[in-house]
Design a protein around this motif. Structure first.
Motif, PDB file in Angstrom:
ATOM      1  N   ASP A 177       0.801  -1.226   0.000  1.00 26.19           N
ATOM      2  CA  ASP A 177       0.000   0.000   0.000  1.00 26.19           C
ATOM      3  C   ASP A 177       0.834   1.277   0.000  1.00 26.19           C
ATOM      4  O   ASP A 177       0.268   2.373  -0.101  1.00 26.19           O
ATOM      5  CB  ASP A 177      -0.928   0.025   1.220  1.00 26.19           C
TER       6      ASP A 177
ATOM      7  N   GLN B  70      -1.144  -0.616  -5.610  1.00 24.48           N
ATOM      8  CA  GLN B  70      -1.152   0.829  -5.416  1.00 24.48           C
ATOM      9  C   GLN B  70      -0.029   1.538  -6.169  1.00 24.48           C
ATOM     10  O   GLN B  70       0.198   2.737  -5.954  1.00 24.48           O
ATOM     11  CB  GLN B  70      -1.032   1.140  -3.916  1.00 24.48           C
TER      12      GLN B  70
ATOM     13  N   ASP C 162      -6.692   5.179  -7.668  1.00 25.82           N
ATOM     14  CA  ASP C 162      -6.231   4.207  -6.675  1.00 25.82           C
ATOM     15  C   ASP C 162      -6.279   4.740  -5.247  1.00 25.82           C
ATOM     16  O   ASP C 162      -5.959   4.000  -4.312  1.00 25.82           O
ATOM     17  CB  ASP C 162      -4.797   3.773  -6.997  1.00 25.82           C
ATOM     18  N   GLN C 163      -6.655   6.000  -5.056  1.00 30.69           N
ATOM     19  CA  GLN C 163      -6.647   6.566  -3.713  1.00 30.69           C
ATOM     20  C   GLN C 163      -7.841   6.061  -2.897  1.00 30.69           C
ATOM     21  O   GLN C 163      -8.916   5.804  -3.440  1.00 30.69           O
ATOM     22  CB  GLN C 163      -6.670   8.088  -3.771  1.00 30.69           C
ATOM     23  N   TRP C 164      -7.628   5.942  -1.579  1.00 30.28           N
ATOM     24  CA  TRP C 164      -8.700   5.533  -0.686  1.00 30.28           C
ATOM     25  C   TRP C 164      -9.589   6.728  -0.356  1.00 30.28           C
ATOM     26  O   TRP C 164      -9.114   7.857  -0.223  1.00 30.28           O
ATOM     27  CB  TRP C 164      -8.126   4.963   0.610  1.00 30.28           C
ATOM     28  N   SER C 165     -10.869   6.463  -0.217  1.00 30.24           N
ATOM     29  CA  SER C 165     -11.810   7.522   0.152  1.00 30.24           C
ATOM     30  C   SER C 165     -12.765   6.960   1.200  1.00 30.24           C
ATOM     31  O   SER C 165     -13.915   6.619   0.918  1.00 30.24           O
ATOM     32  CB  SER C 165     -12.585   8.007  -1.084  1.00 30.24           C
ATOM     33  N   LEU C 166     -12.260   6.830   2.429  1.00 36.71           N
ATOM     34  CA  LEU C 166     -13.024   6.240   3.529  1.00 36.71           C
ATOM     35  C   LEU C 166     -13.253   7.294   4.599  1.00 36.71           C
ATOM     36  O   LEU C 166     -12.297   7.845   5.156  1.00 36.71           O
ATOM     37  CB  LEU C 166     -12.270   5.045   4.126  1.00 36.71           C
TER      38      LEU C 166
ATOM     39  N   GLN D 156     -11.167   7.743   7.938  1.00 38.77           N
ATOM     40  CA  GLN D 156      -9.893   7.054   7.821  1.00 38.77           C
ATOM     41  C   GLN D 156      -8.845   7.893   7.086  1.00 38.77           C
ATOM     42  O   GLN D 156      -7.668   7.799   7.364  1.00 38.77           O
ATOM     43  CB  GLN D 156     -10.085   5.726   7.082  1.00 38.77           C
ATOM     44  N   GLN D 157      -9.284   8.685   6.115  1.00 37.51           N
ATOM     45  CA  GLN D 157      -8.391   9.581   5.391  1.00 37.51           C
ATOM     46  C   GLN D 157      -8.983  10.985   5.361  1.00 37.51           C
ATOM     47  O   GLN D 157     -10.209  11.159   5.445  1.00 37.51           O
ATOM     48  CB  GLN D 157      -8.153   9.102   3.957  1.00 37.51           C
TER      49      GLN D 157
ATOM     50  N   ALA E 153     -12.077   5.809  -7.088  1.00 34.51           N
ATOM     51  CA  ALA E 153     -11.210   5.541  -5.936  1.00 34.51           C
ATOM     52  C   ALA E 153     -10.977   4.049  -5.801  1.00 34.51           C
ATOM     53  O   ALA E 153     -11.589   3.236  -6.509  1.00 34.51           O
ATOM     54  CB  ALA E 153     -11.860   6.095  -4.662  1.00 34.51           C
ATOM     55  N   ASP E 154     -10.049   3.684  -4.885  1.00 39.25           N
ATOM     56  CA  ASP E 154      -9.820   2.284  -4.554  1.00 39.25           C
ATOM     57  C   ASP E 154     -11.141   1.656  -4.100  1.00 39.25           C
ATOM     58  O   ASP E 154     -11.904   2.285  -3.360  1.00 39.25           O
ATOM     59  CB  ASP E 154      -8.786   2.231  -3.411  1.00 39.25           C
ATOM     60  N   PRO E 155     -11.502   0.436  -4.514  1.00 37.83           N
ATOM     61  CA  PRO E 155     -10.696  -0.539  -5.254  1.00 37.83           C
ATOM     62  C   PRO E 155     -11.009  -0.607  -6.750  1.00 37.83           C
ATOM     63  O   PRO E 155     -10.842  -1.668  -7.360  1.00 37.83           O
ATOM     64  CB  PRO E 155     -11.087  -1.846  -4.569  1.00 37.83           C
TER      65      PRO E 155
END
Length: 484
Positions: A18, A384, A399-403, A406-407, A421-423
């Motif tokens: 990651d 990633q 590929d970026q996380w969007s939670l 969490q971010q 965004a990921d996944p």
């Protein structure tokens, strides 16, 4: 400790799954104020959340180092802190550091670290270090000082990663249970006294409760025994399945011998925390509070503490010498294997990253990364990799996380929906399409107005359509320009 850093000396980019995605986020948070292109694609606003360890550390290092070197330096600190915390905790519990501590040292490279959970791994290393301080102040009976300084320490651990803070709370609770039981207190009095000692650590819990008010507790996949068995077998997972699993055998054997041999034994100060980690591993779900692989992160930690809890051999002699030699050999073998594995993975990653110089600055890139069903033991560490295009070319990629929670990164490029965004960058075979994208569908239906390029990793070049022009390939991956 220095020998334990050798695997990370050679790779320019530490080959953790990651990490490139995290580096993309760190680059955005550092430069979004000076980059109109990044500001068009992303938004970033600082806020106190329990997942900021390397997000704070790497930008600080980047003030004196080039960014990619700063990221590598931050990653190298993680096993260094972990090994330092292991040795210091063993010293506080036993006095002389037992030779069996060397069995625990390679677990600084356990699967959660190889997975690239860098904020968590940093918090775990810090938790082990401050746990040694907790034990020391408790041994010196300086409880008022400990209570005072551990209020900000607990908050700092939580900012690094909330799970690292939770692990420290379990370690501190286990040590206090052991201490009060050694004073011959009843169980009722022991639990009350241990709870009182833990009050200075509780401020982050109040923050979490207030932040989640009205949202409920999000958790799923409880008591998945198949997954938990896999997490245990995968503690040393890296490249060669048979070798990695075989390396668990001496660890299990030394724990068994310590439990049976009169020449060894366990320190309650470390044994109780190891037991609490075991209970947490059993009870925790796989998914919780927006995070994944929650229970998996406990497996290496419980083994590390169990190994640390083994007392130095009684009476010295040949048994102690043989144990020390075996421990040194085990440590040396694991570090050598990890060094070779990381060097090979670095070559594999650089072969894929050769596509980045052909991507124009500010482009919008649809990344599609081939993944096997269930994941192979030897993960190719490329899920990633597109994040490095953000670092080097200020692009958008999916590929970026969007939670939420969490971010702190928010994605604004609505034209890329549903490949936002990921996944969405992950492509699995059609027989296991539970998450990610379908390659054929993605190529046919991705919004042409939202992307200027398509980067297929693990898919050989092919004629994908009249509007996709091949501009780079290494034979197994390809980069296409989207013709308008």
């Amino acid at each position: 400790m220095l020998a334990g850093l050798i695997p990370l000396f050679w790779p320019a980019l530490p080959p953790l799954s990651d990490l490139p995605g995290h580096m993309g986020r760190w680059h955005i948070e550092m430069t979004i104020g000076q980059s109109a292109v990044l500001a068009h694609y992303y938004a970033f606003a600082w806020a106190p959340i329990g997942n900021l360890g390397m997000d704070l550390l790497v930008p600080a290092f980047a003030t004196v180092l080039p960014f990619e070197q700063a990221a590598k330096f931050g990653v190298m600190l993680i096993p260094l802190l972990t090994m330092a915390g292991l040795l210091c905790s063993a010293h506080e519990a036993h006095g002389p550091v037992p030779p069996t501590a060397l069995f625990a040292m390679p677990l600084a490279y356990a699967w959660p670290f190889q997975f690239g959970f860098v904020n968590f791994a940093l918090a775990q290393g810090l938790a082990l270090c401050v746990f040694a301080l907790w034990l020391r102040l408790g041994r010196q009976r300086r409880f008022a000082l400990r209570a005072t300084i551990f209020v900000p320490i607990a908050c700092g651990l939580w900012l690094a990663h909330s799970f690292g803070w939770m692990m420290f709370c379990l370690m501190a609770a286990g040590a206090e249970l052991a201490r009060f039981r050694s004073e011959k207190r009843t169980w009722h009095a022991t639990f009350i006294a241990a709870a009182v000692q833990g009050v200075p650590l509780a401020l982050p819990l109040l923050v979490m409760v207030l932040a989640s008010a009205g949202q409920g507790v999000r958790a799923d996949d409880w008591f998945n025994w198949g997954a938990k068995s896999l997490w245990f077998v995968s503690i040393l997972r890296d490249r060669w399945a048979a070798f990695d699993i075989a390396c668990l055998v001496p660890i299990v054997l030394i724990l068994y011998v310590a439990a049976r041999s009169p020449k060894l034994g366990f320190s309650a100060l470390l044994g109780w925390p190891a037991l609490l980690f075991l209970f947490a591993f059993i009870l925790l779900p796989r998914l919780a509070l927006g995070g994944a692989y929650v229970d998996m992160r406990m497996a290496p930690a419980m083994i590390m503490l169990g190994l640390l809890a083994i007392a130095p051999p009684k009476g010295g002699g040949r048994f102690a010498q043989v144990l020390a030699v075996v421990a040194v050999v085990f440590f040396s073998v694991r570090m050598t294997a990890t060094t070779v594995s990381f060097a090979l993975r670095s070559v594999e990653q650089q072969r894929e990253l050769a596509a980045i110089p052909t991507i124009p600055r500010g482009a919008s890139v649809l990344s599609l990364v081939s993944r096997p069903c269930g994941g192979a033991w030897s993960d190719l560490r490329r899920d990633q990799l597109p994040g490095m295009a953000i670092v080097r070319r200020d692009v958008f990629t999916n590929d970026q996380w969007s939670l939420e929670g969490q971010q702190l990164l928010h994605i604004r490029h609505a034209a890329a929906i549903p490949y936002l965004a990921d996944p969405s960058q992950l492509v699995y075979p059609s027989v296991c399409p539970d998450i990610g994208s379908n390659f054929v569908t993605a190529i046919r239906e991705f919004p042409r107005a939202g992307f200027t390029h398509v980067w297929t990793i693990g898919f050989p070049p092919a004629a994908l359509g009249r509007d996709l022009q091949l501009i780079w390939t290494n034979g197994s991956s390809a980069l296409y320009r989207v013709r308008r």
